[in-house]
Motif scaffolding. Structure first.
Motif, PDB file in Angstrom:
ATOM      1  N   GLU A  31       0.843  -1.178   0.000  1.00 47.45           N
ATOM      2  CA  GLU A  31       0.000   0.000   0.000  1.00 47.45           C
ATOM      3  C   GLU A  31       0.887   1.240   0.000  1.00 47.45           C
ATOM      4  O   GLU A  31       1.772   1.388   0.829  1.00 47.45           O
ATOM      5  N   ILE A  32       0.622   2.137  -0.929  1.00 45.71           N
ATOM      6  CA  ILE A  32       1.407   3.351  -1.068  1.00 45.71           C
ATOM      7  C   ILE A  32       0.473   4.539  -1.059  1.00 45.71           C
ATOM      8  O   ILE A  32      -0.499   4.579  -1.813  1.00 45.71           O
ATOM      9  N   GLU A  33       0.751   5.510  -0.218  1.00 46.74           N
ATOM     10  CA  GLU A  33      -0.013   6.735  -0.227  1.00 46.74           C
ATOM     11  C   GLU A  33       0.861   7.820  -0.837  1.00 46.74           C
ATOM     12  O   GLU A  33       1.997   8.013  -0.450  1.00 46.74           O
ATOM     13  N   GLU A  34       0.296   8.547  -1.791  1.00 48.69           N
ATOM     14  CA  GLU A  34       1.121   9.529  -2.467  1.00 48.69           C
ATOM     15  C   GLU A  34       0.255  10.602  -3.095  1.00 48.69           C
ATOM     16  O   GLU A  34      -0.909  10.392  -3.411  1.00 48.69           O
ATOM     17  N   GLU A  35       0.821  11.765  -3.251  1.00 52.29           N
ATOM     18  CA  GLU A  35       0.210  12.790  -4.065  1.00 52.29           C
ATOM     19  C   GLU A  35       0.528  12.425  -5.510  1.00 52.29           C
ATOM     20  O   GLU A  35       1.669  12.156  -5.853  1.00 52.29           O
ATOM     21  N   ALA A  36      -0.475  12.378  -6.359  1.00 51.17           N
ATOM     22  CA  ALA A  36      -0.234  11.914  -7.717  1.00 51.17           C
ATOM     23  C   ALA A  36      -1.016  12.734  -8.709  1.00 51.17           C
ATOM     24  O   ALA A  36      -2.075  13.264  -8.415  1.00 51.17           O
ATOM     25  N   GLU A  37      -0.464  12.848  -9.880  1.00 50.03           N
ATOM     26  CA  GLU A  37      -1.135  13.517 -10.981  1.00 50.03           C
ATOM     27  C   GLU A  37      -1.376  12.495 -12.073  1.00 50.03           C
ATOM     28  O   GLU A  37      -0.468  11.793 -12.484  1.00 50.03           O
ATOM     29  N   GLY A  38      -2.617  12.428 -12.576  1.00 50.05           N
ATOM     30  CA  GLY A  38      -2.932  11.492 -13.636  1.00 50.05           C
ATOM     31  C   GLY A  38      -3.329  10.142 -13.095  1.00 50.05           C
ATOM     32  O   GLY A  38      -3.169   9.841 -11.919  1.00 50.05           O
ATOM     33  N   PRO A  39      -3.859   9.276 -13.967  1.00 56.02           N
ATOM     34  CA  PRO A  39      -4.412   7.991 -13.532  1.00 56.02           C
ATOM     35  C   PRO A  39      -3.415   6.846 -13.463  1.00 56.02           C
ATOM     36  O   PRO A  39      -3.732   5.780 -12.942  1.00 56.02           O
ATOM     37  N   ASN A  40      -2.202   7.014 -14.007  1.00 59.55           N
ATOM     38  CA  ASN A  40      -1.238   5.923 -14.072  1.00 59.55           C
ATOM     39  C   ASN A  40      -0.145   6.082 -13.023  1.00 59.55           C
ATOM     40  O   ASN A  40       0.327   7.194 -12.759  1.00 59.55           O
ATOM     41  N   TYR A  41       0.272   4.942 -12.449  1.00 60.77           N
ATOM     42  CA  TYR A  41       1.305   4.948 -11.426  1.00 60.77           C
ATOM     43  C   TYR A  41       2.302   3.832 -11.711  1.00 60.77           C
ATOM     44  O   TYR A  41       1.913   2.725 -12.078  1.00 60.77           O
ATOM     45  N   VAL A  42       3.563   4.124 -11.494  1.00 60.26           N
ATOM     46  CA  VAL A  42       4.620   3.139 -11.671  1.00 60.26           C
ATOM     47  C   VAL A  42       5.449   3.106 -10.396  1.00 60.26           C
ATOM     48  O   VAL A  42       5.810   4.154  -9.853  1.00 60.26           O
ATOM     49  N   SER A  43       5.715   1.921  -9.902  1.00 60.87           N
ATOM     50  CA  SER A  43       6.503   1.775  -8.691  1.00 60.87           C
ATOM     51  C   SER A  43       7.405   0.557  -8.824  1.00 60.87           C
ATOM     52  O   SER A  43       7.269  -0.256  -9.744  1.00 60.87           O
ATOM     53  N   ALA A  44       8.328   0.424  -7.886  1.00 58.66           N
ATOM     54  CA  ALA A  44       9.265  -0.696  -7.891  1.00 58.66           C
ATOM     55  C   ALA A  44       9.532  -1.126  -6.453  1.00 58.66           C
ATOM     56  O   ALA A  44       9.390  -0.333  -5.519  1.00 58.66           O
ATOM     57  N   THR A  45       9.902  -2.393  -6.276  1.00 60.31           N
ATOM     58  CA  THR A  45      10.331  -2.898  -4.982  1.00 60.31           C
ATOM     59  C   THR A  45      11.640  -3.645  -5.150  1.00 60.31           C
ATOM     60  O   THR A  45      11.932  -4.194  -6.213  1.00 60.31           O
ATOM     61  N   VAL A  46      12.430  -3.670  -4.095  1.00 60.78           N
ATOM     62  CA  VAL A  46      13.650  -4.466  -4.066  1.00 60.78           C
ATOM     63  C   VAL A  46      13.819  -4.956  -2.643  1.00 60.78           C
ATOM     64  O   VAL A  46      13.488  -4.254  -1.680  1.00 60.78           O
ATOM     65  N   GLY A  47      14.268  -6.215  -2.488  1.00 63.71           N
ATOM     66  CA  GLY A  47      14.387  -6.750  -1.146  1.00 63.71           C
ATOM     67  C   GLY A  47      15.303  -7.947  -1.060  1.00 63.71           C
ATOM     68  O   GLY A  47      15.778  -8.480  -2.065  1.00 63.71           O
TER      69      GLY A  47
END
Length: 244
Positions: A31-47
């Motif tokens: 779950e990520i909370e963020e201020e965003a513009e537009g309908p598309n979101y890109v994220s990444a994880t590393v662990g």
């Protein structure tokens, strides 16, 4: 402020982080909370984790090897998402990467998700993954901390299997009961199954501790006792998420 839920694996998705490894199925919800513009979101994880935990099993094959994993995810405000997840550390099948996509719906404390996932093992040519790939469909429902999922193999190599989970989370604590069923486990017409319990504690947003144990199995199913031993597994995982 926009709240979005990304189903990333460990594929093995979702895929559950009993600990992150294993999108190869269990569904991990980031779950990520963020201020965003537009309908598309890109994220990444590393662990990284001290072993590859998948459905209550140590896929590190008793070799004590850890796992490095990561994902790249896209999601849309309408609820659609897609991504790729990769990991090392599988002692039998080698390096893995998973491709997945689906749709999630949220309203209040309720959410529903359907995911299609394809698991690829580039180094594997032998049975049970003769064509080095397999595909699952995963349906997940959740309400107010309670979550259940059903995973079914629909194509490709591997066993004709099904996997069910029921879990509950509160604050930093969580517990998941998982039931794994293999049809015709050793090709002799006999089915096999086992049940495992995972208990998680999230120290913070990055560091998670998990205790996992197989609590029941049909012991007369050939080598299932070797595949799903009674040993208690202790897993430490550290991962980070990034908005791109």
């Amino acid at each position: 402020m926009l709240k979005k839920s990304l189903l990333a694996s460990s594929v093995a998705a979702v895929l559950s982080l009993g600990v992150m490894p294993a999108m190869a199925e269990e569904v991990a919800v980031v779950e990520i909370e963020e201020e965003a513009e537009g309908p598309n979101y890109v994220s990444a994880t590393v662990g990284v984790s001290n072993l590859y935990l998948w459905r209550g099993l140590n896929l590190s094959d008793g070799k004590g090897s850890g796992s490095i994993y990561g994902s790249l995810d896209w999601s849309h405000d309408l609820g659609f998402y897609a991504g790729v997840w990769g990991a090392s550390g599988d002692g039998s099948l080698g390096t893995e990467y998973d491709l997945y996509g689906g749709y999630t719906f949220e309203t209040g404390d309720f959410f529903a998700d359907i995911m299609f996932a394809n698991y690829v093992y580039p180094e594997q040519d032998d049975e049970p993954f003769g064509d080095n790939t397999g595909s699952d469909v995963i349906v997940t429902l959740g309400f107010a901390g309670v979550e259940g999922s059903y995973t079914k193999r629909i194509a490709g190599g591997g066993y004709d299997d099904a996997y069910l989970t029921l879990g509950y989370s509160y604050a930093q604590f969580g517990a998941t009961l998982g039931y794994q069923h293999f049809a015709d486990y050793e090709g002799d017409g006999e089915d096999a199954n086992y049940t495992h319990l995972d208990v998680n504690y999230a120290f913070n947003d990055n560091l998670t501790f998990t205790v996992s144990k197989v609590v029941d199995r049909n012991s007369d199913a050939g080598t299932l006792a070797d595949v799903a031993p009674d040993a208690t597994l202790f897993v430490v995982a550290y991962d980070m998420a990034f908005d791109l």
